[in-house]
Design a protein around this motif. Structure first.
Motif, PDB file in Angstrom:
ATOM      1  N   ALA A 258       0.835  -1.210   0.000  1.00 28.67           N
ATOM      2  CA  ALA A 258       0.000   0.000   0.000  1.00 28.67           C
ATOM      3  C   ALA A 258       0.868   1.257   0.000  1.00 28.67           C
ATOM      4  N   HIS A 259       2.032   1.202   0.675  1.00 28.30           N
ATOM      5  CA  HIS A 259       2.884   2.388   0.742  1.00 28.30           C
ATOM      6  C   HIS A 259       3.410   2.749  -0.657  1.00 28.30           C
ATOM      7  N   ASP A 260       3.899   1.734  -1.376  1.00 32.44           N
ATOM      8  CA  ASP A 260       4.408   1.976  -2.736  1.00 32.44           C
ATOM      9  C   ASP A 260       3.306   2.524  -3.640  1.00 32.44           C
ATOM     10  N   TRP A 261       2.118   1.937  -3.520  1.00 31.18           N
ATOM     11  CA  TRP A 261       1.018   2.413  -4.357  1.00 31.18           C
ATOM     12  C   TRP A 261       0.667   3.856  -4.010  1.00 31.18           C
ATOM     13  N   ALA A 262       0.681   4.190  -2.714  1.00 34.20           N
ATOM     14  CA  ALA A 262       0.367   5.574  -2.326  1.00 34.20           C
ATOM     15  C   ALA A 262       1.383   6.532  -2.956  1.00 34.20           C
ATOM     16  N   CYS A 263       2.672   6.140  -2.958  1.00 36.15           N
ATOM     17  CA  CYS A 263       3.705   6.986  -3.590  1.00 36.15           C
ATOM     18  C   CYS A 263       3.446   7.115  -5.089  1.00 36.15           C
ATOM     19  N   ALA A 264       3.153   5.974  -5.719  1.00 42.06           N
ATOM     20  CA  ALA A 264       2.944   5.988  -7.176  1.00 42.06           C
ATOM     21  C   ALA A 264       1.725   6.843  -7.538  1.00 42.06           C
ATOM     22  N   LEU A 265       0.664   6.739  -6.717  1.00 43.57           N
ATOM     23  CA  LEU A 265      -0.544   7.530  -6.997  1.00 43.57           C
ATOM     24  C   LEU A 265      -0.242   9.018  -6.859  1.00 43.57           C
ATOM     25  N   ALA A 266       0.588   9.360  -5.851  1.00 47.04           N
ATOM     26  CA  ALA A 266       0.934  10.774  -5.658  1.00 47.04           C
ATOM     27  C   ALA A 266       1.834  11.272  -6.793  1.00 47.04           C
ATOM     28  N   ASP A 267       2.761  10.418  -7.231  1.00 49.08           N
ATOM     29  CA  ASP A 267       3.681  10.790  -8.326  1.00 49.08           C
ATOM     30  C   ASP A 267       2.957  10.970  -9.652  1.00 49.08           C
ATOM     31  N   HIS A 268       1.909  10.203  -9.855  1.00 50.97           N
ATOM     32  CA  HIS A 268       1.229  10.181 -11.168  1.00 50.97           C
ATOM     33  C   HIS A 268      -0.214  10.602 -10.982  1.00 50.97           C
ATOM     34  N   GLU A 269      -0.383  11.902 -10.841  1.00 53.56           N
ATOM     35  CA  GLU A 269      -1.722  12.438 -10.585  1.00 53.56           C
ATOM     36  C   GLU A 269      -2.659  12.049 -11.728  1.00 53.56           C
ATOM     37  N   GLY A 270      -3.790  11.483 -11.373  1.00 53.95           N
ATOM     38  CA  GLY A 270      -4.799  11.157 -12.390  1.00 53.95           C
ATOM     39  C   GLY A 270      -4.499   9.939 -13.229  1.00 53.95           C
ATOM     40  N   ALA A 271      -3.381   9.237 -12.969  1.00 46.65           N
ATOM     41  CA  ALA A 271      -3.061   8.049 -13.780  1.00 46.65           C
ATOM     42  C   ALA A 271      -4.172   7.004 -13.656  1.00 46.65           C
ATOM     43  N   ALA A 272      -4.492   6.361 -14.768  1.00 47.00           N
ATOM     44  CA  ALA A 272      -5.460   5.262 -14.754  1.00 47.00           C
ATOM     45  C   ALA A 272      -4.799   4.029 -14.142  1.00 47.00           C
ATOM     46  N   LEU A 273      -5.607   3.188 -13.488  1.00 53.90           N
ATOM     47  CA  LEU A 273      -5.049   2.062 -12.726  1.00 53.90           C
ATOM     48  C   LEU A 273      -5.511   0.728 -13.289  1.00 53.90           C
ATOM     49  N   LEU A 274      -4.584  -0.231 -13.280  1.00 56.15           N
ATOM     50  CA  LEU A 274      -4.911  -1.585 -13.735  1.00 56.15           C
ATOM     51  C   LEU A 274      -4.418  -2.581 -12.692  1.00 56.15           C
ATOM     52  N   PHE A 275      -5.361  -3.372 -12.161  1.00 63.16           N
ATOM     53  CA  PHE A 275      -4.999  -4.374 -11.150  1.00 63.16           C
ATOM     54  C   PHE A 275      -5.307  -5.766 -11.664  1.00 63.16           C
ATOM     55  N   PHE A 276      -4.600  -6.742 -11.098  1.00 62.38           N
ATOM     56  CA  PHE A 276      -4.811  -8.127 -11.511  1.00 62.38           C
ATOM     57  C   PHE A 276      -6.134  -8.668 -10.961  1.00 62.38           C
ATOM     58  N   SER A 277      -6.407  -8.446  -9.658  1.00 61.76           N
ATOM     59  CA  SER A 277      -7.611  -9.021  -9.044  1.00 61.76           C
ATOM     60  C   SER A 277      -8.237  -8.011  -8.085  1.00 61.76           C
ATOM     61  N   ASP A 278      -9.454  -8.293  -7.623  1.00 66.82           N
ATOM     62  CA  ASP A 278     -10.084  -7.444  -6.607  1.00 66.82           C
ATOM     63  C   ASP A 278      -9.231  -7.426  -5.349  1.00 66.82           C
ATOM     64  N   ALA A 279      -8.701  -8.601  -4.983  1.00 67.51           N
ATOM     65  CA  ALA A 279      -7.919  -8.691  -3.741  1.00 67.51           C
ATOM     66  C   ALA A 279      -6.665  -7.820  -3.838  1.00 67.51           C
ATOM     67  N   SER A 280      -5.986  -7.861  -4.987  1.00 72.53           N
ATOM     68  CA  SER A 280      -4.757  -7.068  -5.077  1.00 72.53           C
ATOM     69  C   SER A 280      -5.086  -5.573  -5.152  1.00 72.53           C
ATOM     70  N   ARG A 281      -6.203  -5.228  -5.775  1.00 73.52           N
ATOM     71  CA  ARG A 281      -6.619  -3.809  -5.789  1.00 73.52           C
ATOM     72  C   ARG A 281      -6.873  -3.332  -4.357  1.00 73.52           C
ATOM     73  N   ASP A 282      -7.614  -4.145  -3.588  1.00 71.92           N
ATOM     74  CA  ASP A 282      -7.960  -3.725  -2.219  1.00 71.92           C
ATOM     75  C   ASP A 282      -6.710  -3.587  -1.357  1.00 71.92           C
ATOM     76  N   ARG A 283      -5.754  -4.516  -1.568  1.00 68.33           N
ATOM     77  CA  ARG A 283      -4.503  -4.434  -0.813  1.00 68.33           C
ATOM     78  C   ARG A 283      -3.724  -3.161  -1.179  1.00 68.33           C
ATOM     79  N   ALA A 284      -3.692  -2.877  -2.467  1.00 66.01           N
ATOM     80  CA  ALA A 284      -2.908  -1.725  -2.945  1.00 66.01           C
ATOM     81  C   ALA A 284      -3.523  -0.410  -2.496  1.00 66.01           C
ATOM     82  N   LEU A 285      -4.827  -0.326  -2.580  1.00 67.43           N
ATOM     83  CA  LEU A 285      -5.471   0.962  -2.300  1.00 67.43           C
ATOM     84  C   LEU A 285      -5.753   1.148  -0.810  1.00 67.43           C
ATOM     85  N   ALA A 286      -5.759   0.073  -0.056  1.00 67.41           N
ATOM     86  CA  ALA A 286      -5.944   0.107   1.402  1.00 67.41           C
ATOM     87  C   ALA A 286      -7.081   1.055   1.799  1.00 67.41           C
ATOM     88  N   GLY A 287      -8.205   0.924   1.103  1.00 69.18           N
ATOM     89  CA  GLY A 287      -9.403   1.691   1.474  1.00 69.18           C
ATOM     90  C   GLY A 287      -9.421   3.118   0.946  1.00 69.18           C
TER      91      GLY A 287
END
Ligand code: AMP
Ligand code: MG
Length: 359
Positions: A258-287
């Motif tokens: 989740a920490h890496d994803w938070a950094c990536a989201l901040a670095d890439h404002e508005g970037a579209a996201l692609l996840f492998f599964s619902d579980a990995s999306r939920d883990r990455a976005l941490a709510g």
């Protein structure tokens, strides 16, 4: 570009266009192919021109299913050029995996146009499983060269609409056979010249485990990306480092928390996201609340479903207003995961995560 239906009159029209040397995009179980007469140097030259594909990239010849048991007597390949063990393995691979997403690179018959093989002494062949492709090949009665129906380097088409976006005005017609069932290109292998030893040239829709079980030996790893290696005169499309690429920048996160994803989201404002599964999306976005375009390849994490959705998801996110794309690079070595990883790695580059971008 005309859209033909996958029915009697559509197929008849496609065959007459192909006989006249024109190009017709066709559905296969892997991706849509841009088909031309594989025995005509002119038709094959038109394929390279339409795709803007460099001529050092050899094409795959698609064969009628009725050739499966006697493909070696059809003036396409020459199995005499192989060690008898490998000739028998080629026959056994064809018997087991055709029709289907396995491409065999074998010694060529002299009558195959040089342009098909990029001047190599080998030619790539497979029998596709899609009923429309099969019916068309049977009626055409010869090999069709059919690389993916996209402009060179771009995302492969898995729907007829993608083909029209890519090649409108560059081919006579497309046969609409609905979405491709697999959605990833074929697995490509070749004998190395040492009896019984085969090499993976491109991971793809047939998992390597299935091939290794038949060979009774592990496949040799693919040659390094984008470079020549002994016996493989030039790099070929599946081996070129940048391929299958969206038009916007794509960065890949592997093994990211989740920490890496938070950094990536901040670095890439508005970037579209692609996840492998619902579980990995939920883990990455941490709510975290997300308002940007976001796609999940397979809610349950199925490699087969993810493969089917990969290219259409990339295409959809590329067409969204987002300025760039961030995608999860899934971990794993089984089934279609290696082929999905291969396509994503060639489409983008790694985002530097706290794990250094390695799993
Ligand atoms: P595509 O038509 O885009 O699905 O790509 C064709 C693939 O087939 C390439 O990536 C190569 O790996 C492979 N290929 C075709 N012909 C040969 C050949 N003669 N030798 C080695 N690889 C080949
Ligand atoms: Mg391609």
């Amino acid at each position: 570009m005309r859209t033909l239906r996958a029915d009697e009159s559509g197929l008849a029209e496609a065959v007459s266009l192909l006989r006249a040397g024109d190009l017709v995009a066709i559905p296969t179980e892997t991706v849509y192919g841009l088909a031309g007469d594989g025995r005509s140097a002119d038709a094959v030259a038109r394929i390279f021109a339409a795709k803007q594909r460099p001529t050092f990239d050899p094409l795959i010849l698609h064969l009628p299913a009725s050739w499966k048991t006697d493909f070696e007597s059809r003036s396409v390949v020459d199995l005499q050029g192989l060690h008898p063990t490998d000739a028998n393995l080629a026959r056994a691979l064809a018997a087991k995996f055709w029709p289907g997403p396995l491409t065999l690179v074998l010694p060529r018959h002299p009558s195959v146009p040089d342009l098909v093989t990029s001047g190599l002494d080998s030619v790539a062949v497979r029998v596709p499983a899609h009923p429309t492709a099969q019916e068309l090949l049977e009626r055409f009665g010869g090999p069709l060269a059919a690389p993916s129906a996209n402009r060179f380097g771009r995302i492969s088409p898995t729907h007829a609409a993608h083909v029209i976006q890519e090649l409108s005005g560059r081919a006579a017609a497309v046969i609409d056979g609905g979405p491709c069932a697999i959605g990833l290109e074929s697995t490509v292998i070749r004998p190395t010249g040492r009896a019984g030893e085969w090499q993976l040239l491109r991971p793809g829709a047939l998992p390597r485990e299935a091939i290794e079980a038949l060979l009774g030996a592990p496949l040799i790893e693919p040659p390094p990306s984008g470079r020549s290696s002994p016996g493989l005169a030039q790099p070929s499309p599946g081996l070129i480092e940048t391929h299958y690429a969206p038009s916007k920048p794509l960065e890949l996160l592997v093994g990211a928390g989740a920490h890496d994803w938070a950094c990536a989201l901040a670095d890439h404002e508005g970037a579209a996201l692609l996840f492998f599964s619902d579980a990995s999306r939920d883990r990455a976005l941490a709510g975290a609340e997300i308002t940007r375009p976001c796609r999940v390849l397979s809610p349950t994490g199925s490699d087969v479903e993810a493969a089917r959705n990969l290219f259409s998801a990339l295409r959809e996110l590329d067409a969204s207003p987002a300025p760039s794309l961030l995608a999860e690079l899934p971990l794993g070595t089984q089934g279609l995961i290696p082929a999905i990883r291969d396509r994503l790695e060639r489409a983008g580059c790694r985002y530097p995560t706290s794990t250094g971008g390695t799993p």
